[in-house]
Design a protein around this motif. Structure first.
Motif: not given
Length: 264
Positions: A76-99
């Protein structure tokens, strides 16, 4: 930010300035505590935002997406050097158990994200954040040792987590090229939420727990490289048994006044 304020009141902070003298810390702490209580009574805590200057990363559990399990946790920070598309967190793709699981009312009606210390892990895209940087974490630790968060680049690891020390105690550590230094007492976070302020800045690095400096040492020169892993190392090793309500990461070493501003 709103969770840091609530956690500060719950912890009974007696000093918001990590490096100030004892009398100054107690005086500031008493005024801060009274202000926090008033903010809660007036409902001003909800929706408060942290100081924006140099804020690179801000993960607020209230903004994590998903009904029961976390599907995305945006920055939720608003720093163009750290855009959300790169800095957003998510579970590993295809690994539901990691959520990890969302806990709706974990700290005074505010939510937190629970990492099970087994398989839970969130990661970002690739970005770099060199030293100095300073992080504030509102967390509660379980019994298992493991990583809270660390750089995704395992060959240049920079990590904060908990480990079992000699004598049976378990400490919170910072390691960025050197082994587990500095350290802070983990008991401050066992069974209740606390605020960890960690400055990663070479020989000037320190930990403050609930506003009071408790450990100084040099953790090494590594920064966050290749992105961020939260809840375990990027390869899934050293998972942490942790509840996290809020994380702030500033791309600078803050002054005493700026640290006070973060928690008030």
């Amino acid at each position: 930010m709103k969770v840091i304020r609530v956690a500060a009141m719950q912890a009974g902070i007696r000093g918001a300035v990590a490096n100030g003298d004892t009398k100054r810390r107690r005086s500031l702490g008493a005024a801060l505590l009274a202000g926090l209580a008033m903010c809660l009574l007036l409902g001003q805590v909800r929706g408060a935002e942290p100081p924006a200057s140099n804020l690179a990363l801000w993960y607020d559990a209230d903004k994590a997406q998903g009904t029961e399990l976390v599907t995305k946790w945006p920055n939720s920070a608003k720093d163009d050097a750290f855009p959300t598309k790169l800095t957003g967190l998510a579970p590993a793709v295809g690994k539901a158990e990691s959520a990890p699981r969302k806990v709706a009312s974990a700290i005074h009606g505010q939510p937190a994200i629970h990492f099970d210390g087994v398989k839970n892990l969130l990661t970002t895209g690739a970005f770099n954040l060199p030293q100095p940087f300073e992080t504030f974490v509102v967390a509660k630790l379980g019994k298992n040792e493991g990583h809270l968060f660390c750089s995704a680049n395992m060959s240049k690891l920079c990590a904060i987590g908990a480990f079992s020390a000699s004598g049976g105690d378990t400490n919170i550590f910072m390691s960025c090229g050197r082994s587990q230094s500095p350290q802070a007492p983990r008991r401050s976070f066992s069974g209740r939420f606390g605020i960890l302020d960690g400055l990663v800045n070479g020989a000037n690095s320190f930990y403050a727990v609930n506003g009071v400096a408790v450990g100084h040492d040099n953790p090494g020169a590594n920064g966050i490289e290749g992105g961020l892993a939260l809840g375990a190392a990027a390869n899934g090793m050293w998972p942490g048994d942790i509840d996290v309500a809020e994380i702030l990461v500033y791309k600078a070493a803050l002054s005493d006044q700026q640290r006070q501003d973060v928690m008030k």
